[in-house]
Scaffold this active site. Structure first.
Site, PDB file in Angstrom:
ATOM      1  CE  LYS A 172     -51.809 -19.146  -1.506  1.00  0.00           C
ATOM      2  NZ  LYS A 172     -52.123 -20.566  -1.272  1.00  0.00           N
ATOM      3  NE  ARG A 182     -53.384 -15.119 -10.792  1.00  0.00           N
ATOM      4  CZ  ARG A 182     -53.026 -16.126  -9.978  1.00  0.00           C
ATOM      5  NH1 ARG A 182     -52.763 -17.318 -10.457  1.00  0.00           N
ATOM      6  NH2 ARG A 182     -52.905 -15.937  -8.695  1.00  0.00           N
ATOM      7  CD  GLU A 185     -47.813 -24.114  -1.304  1.00  0.00           C
ATOM      8  OE1 GLU A 185     -47.895 -23.607  -2.441  1.00  0.00           O
ATOM      9  OE2 GLU A 185     -46.747 -24.225  -0.668  1.00  0.00           O
TER      10      GLU A 185
HETATM   11  P1  ATP Z   1     -51.352 -17.093  -5.016  1.00  0.00           P
HETATM   12  O1  ATP Z   1     -50.781 -16.893  -6.388  1.00  0.00           O
HETATM   13  O2  ATP Z   1     -52.319 -16.052  -4.607  1.00  0.00           O
HETATM   14  O3  ATP Z   1     -50.324 -17.352  -3.993  1.00  0.00           O
HETATM   15  P2  ATP Z   1     -51.805 -19.822  -5.515  1.00  0.00           P
HETATM   16  O4  ATP Z   1     -52.267 -20.121  -6.882  1.00  0.00           O
HETATM   17  O5  ATP Z   1     -50.390 -20.064  -5.183  1.00  0.00           O
HETATM   18  O6  ATP Z   1     -52.255 -18.361  -5.140  1.00  0.00           O
HETATM   19  P3  ATP Z   1     -53.011 -22.063  -4.314  1.00  0.00           P
HETATM   20  O7  ATP Z   1     -53.258 -22.319  -2.891  1.00  0.00           O
HETATM   21  O8  ATP Z   1     -51.998 -22.881  -5.002  1.00  0.00           O
HETATM   22  O9  ATP Z   1     -52.674 -20.538  -4.439  1.00  0.00           O
HETATM   23  O10 ATP Z   1     -54.365 -22.057  -5.140  1.00  0.00           O
HETATM   24  C1  ATP Z   1     -55.423 -22.950  -4.998  1.00  0.00           C
HETATM   25  C2  ATP Z   1     -56.277 -22.867  -6.227  1.00  0.00           C
HETATM   26  O11 ATP Z   1     -56.808 -21.552  -6.367  1.00  0.00           O
HETATM   27  C3  ATP Z   1     -55.481 -23.162  -7.470  1.00  0.00           C
HETATM   28  O12 ATP Z   1     -56.200 -24.093  -8.241  1.00  0.00           O
HETATM   29  C4  ATP Z   1     -55.368 -21.841  -8.159  1.00  0.00           C
HETATM   30  O13 ATP Z   1     -55.353 -21.991  -9.542  1.00  0.00           O
HETATM   31  C5  ATP Z   1     -56.608 -21.094  -7.683  1.00  0.00           C
HETATM   32  N1  ATP Z   1     -56.372 -19.656  -7.673  1.00  0.00           N
HETATM   33  C6  ATP Z   1     -55.426 -18.985  -6.996  1.00  0.00           C
HETATM   34  N2  ATP Z   1     -55.467 -17.672  -7.269  1.00  0.00           N
HETATM   35  C7  ATP Z   1     -56.479 -17.496  -8.158  1.00  0.00           C
HETATM   36  C8  ATP Z   1     -57.039 -16.364  -8.832  1.00  0.00           C
HETATM   37  N3  ATP Z   1     -56.555 -15.132  -8.651  1.00  0.00           N
HETATM   38  N4  ATP Z   1     -58.071 -16.574  -9.664  1.00  0.00           N
HETATM   39  C9  ATP Z   1     -58.575 -17.814  -9.849  1.00  0.00           C
HETATM   40  N5  ATP Z   1     -58.107 -18.906  -9.248  1.00  0.00           N
HETATM   41  C10 ATP Z   1     -57.068 -18.771  -8.409  1.00  0.00           C
HETATM   42 MG    MG Z   2     -49.466 -21.958  -5.388  1.00  0.00          MG
END
Ligand code: ATP
Ligand code: MG
Length: 561
Positions: A274, A264, A35
């Site tokens: 984020k 994760r 995102e």
């Molecule tokens: P955050 O929780 O840090 O805001 P998010 O999951 O909301 O991260 P996205 O932009 O939606 O961020 O994530 C893009 C991809 O990265 C998703 O498929 C998510 O599962 C993966 N991802 C995000 N954080 C992690 C992590 N700590 N370890 C592994 N994969 C991750």
């Molecule tokens: Mg997200």
């Protein structure tokens, strides 16, 4: 080069291999779906390495990995983030080729799917307020009850949904919900919201839409539309999977992706969400998204972390189903491992003390020939000016040294790296008792040869020639947080920032370093790994170096590991 020997087979790769072997799929399509509401962090690198890695490993069947921006929420997303994400994926060494997608390009498709659900009696417009919806949803022990609006007929729902799209309603006045099961044990299935009204500007579609799909509705449809075969996501989405499958089952989609969850990445001494990273940036607690203390890809890059270290780290931690926290020291280990092999050596003195070489005029030395890497002769050597005055590290001299101290002290000998052995003849102090000058003499004929009979010389120290050496700004970065789990801090994660996470000092560096290009990475001999800062370093004008990582893990020592 990354280290291929680390790759471990994991349960996802096994599923994929089975699906290819059984003929269930002729090829594999994965996706990385960020995102664009912030910069990528090292957790995302794990997902990038997994998704793009699987595509690369299966290139014999023309496997692909899509880069898809999941930009369905207009409020938090910005084009700046889109550009930074592309740059970071590229820097990590991956290529999406022609497969760049934006979920916002599918808005009409999501809308059509919603209309289909309404026509099939599987969705309805609900006027309940958010609070009423929350109450009627029930909880884990109490089944929910449906809103009276669920009794609306298909035609009425179609007309209302059309009016939602046309902008006839204010935000929050109504939503579109799926009609699934208000008594489902899995709360996600209790008539989830599909669409809400948001009168907001979208970075891609501008003002064309005022209703936006929810993540849970849009995400499976995006995957299906792109013919993604394996939709890999983190464990929090495990209990969203029945909903994911319900949408795939009930919408007119062209393919059936399979969602598989993995753990994760969590790191000690780090926050990863984020939202929290944004807070650090917005409150000025760091200098920006690329602050070298952040776990963002852009921060790690600016810190001097090599791409290969991040990829090796992701391989080493592997892919599992169990949430755990990885010691950040493991990441630092990978960084040292690569830089120890690949970074050229240079000399810089961080806490300078002047040494006057008294018999300098007698010696015909005008320069020193210093190897660029102690174990790798192929990296050659460089010539450094060597005059009568040099800087050494203050801690390399002791007025009253203990037995085990092998560096300089009164009447003691030490070798200058790439140069001769010197002997301390005398030293001077100021009124506060601080040593201000060392007087030493060169032992003739000791460049490149052993100490003469009777001379004890067990150490070589780094130095910088005073006449040609250059002043540089050196930023000594350390961990941003002083506790292992900042997320658990009672007063919030910003209450446990490490006050010593950045120390800026003036150092003396060898002349060639001043002209290094931004991004030049090297070991300051005996001190640590450093990189010329990508933003503030100006070659030949204003040298600025960032400490990538110290030579040794001082944190591990502190905690007795
Ligand atoms: P955050 O929780 O840090 O805001 P998010 O999951 O909301 O991260 P996205 O932009 O939606 O961020 O994530 C893009 C991809 O990265 C998703 O498929 C998510 O599962 C993966 N991802 C995000 N954080 C992690 C992590 N700590 N370890 C592994 N994969 C991750
Ligand atoms: Mg997200």
């Amino acid at each position: 080069m990354t280290d291929d020997s680390i790759t471990k087979p994991d349960f996802i790769r096994e599923i994929i291999a089975d699906d290819l072997a059984s003929g269930k799929h002729a090829t594999i399509i994965t996706r990385f779906p960020p995102e664009p509401n912030g910069y990528l962090h090292i957790g995302h690198a794990k997902s990038i390495c997994l998704n793009f890695g699987i595509a690369l490993e299966n290139r014999s069947v023309a496997a692909k990995c899509h880069l898809r921006f999941d930009d369905t929420n207009p409020e938090k997303e910005e084009s700046e983030y889109v550009e930074s994400i592309k740059q970071d994926v590229t820097w990590l060494g991956f290529d999406w080729g022609d497969n760049l997608y934006f979920a916002s390009d599918y808005f009409q498709f999501f809308y059509d799917c919603a209309v289909q659900l309404i026509k099939d009696g599987k969705a309805y417009v609900d006027d309940d307020s958010a609070e009423e919806m929350r109450v009627k949803r029930g909880n884990l022990t109490t089944p929910g009850s449906r809103s009276a609006c669920a009794e609306r007929g298909v035609e009425e729902n179609l007309a209302l949904f059309e009016r939602m799209r046309a902008g006839d309603f204010k935000e929050g006045e109504c939503v579109l919900r799926a009609r699934i099961d208000m008594a489902a044990a899995n709360m996600n299935l209790r008539d989830p919201v599909l669409y809400r009204i948001m009168h907001a500007h979208h970075h891609n579609t501008g003002g064309s839409w005022c209703i936006y799909p929810m993540y849970d509705f849009a995400h499976p449809l995006e995957d299906a539309l792109e013919h993604v075969t394996h939709s890999l996501c983190t464990l929090e989405f495990e209990n969203h999977r029945p909903l994911y499958d319900w949408f795939i089952e009930n919408c007119p989609v062209p393919s059936r992706p399979r969602q598989i969850e993995f753990a994760r990445l969590n790191l000690t001494y780090t926050v990863m969400s984020k939202r929290k990273l944004l807070q650090l940036v917005q409150e000025g607690l760091v200098t920006g998204w690329d602050d070298p203390r952040l776990p963002t890809i852009s921060g790690l890059r600016r810190r001097g972390y090599p791409t290969a270290a991040i990829r090796d780290f992701c391989k080493r931690i592997g892919i599992t189903k169990f949430n755990s926290t990885t010691d950040v020291a493991l990441l630092e280990f990978e960084v040292r491992d690569i830089l120890n092999r690949e970074a050229p050596r240079r000399m810089a003195v961080l806490d300078p003390l002047k040494v006057l070489l008294e018999n300098r005029a007698d010696e015909a030395l005008a320069h020193a020939d210093v190897p660029n890497h102690p174990q790798n002769p192929e990296m050659g050597a460089r010539v450094i000016p060597f005059g009568p005055e040099i800087w050494i590290e203050r801690e390399d001299f002791m007025e009253d040294p203990p037995k085990k101290f092998h560096r300089l002290g009164p009447e003691r000998h030490v070798r200058l790296r790439g140069g001769p052995i010197i002997r301390c003849v005398s030293f001077e102090k100021d009124d506060d008792g601080i040593i201000t000058l060392i007087r030493a003499e060169i032992l003739p004929g000791t460049v490149g040869s052993d100490a003469p009979e009777g001379v004890q010389c067990k150490a070589a120290i780094h130095w910088v020639d005073a006449a040609s050496g250059v002043d540089a700004e050196v930023r000594l970065y350390d961990r941003l947080f002083s506790v292992e789990n900042p997320d658990a801090a009672e007063a919030g994660f910003t209450s446990v920032l490490n006050p010593d996470s950045l120390k800026t000092i003036r150092a003396k560096i060898e002349p060639a370093l001043a002209g290094a290009e931004a991004g030049f990475s090297c070991q300051f001999e005996r001190v640590g790994y450093f990189v010329a800062d990508s933003k503030d370093h100006q070659p030949g004008v204003k040298p600025v170096f960032n400490r990538t990582v110290a030579l040794k893990d001082s944190w591990g020592k502190q905690s007795g590991r």
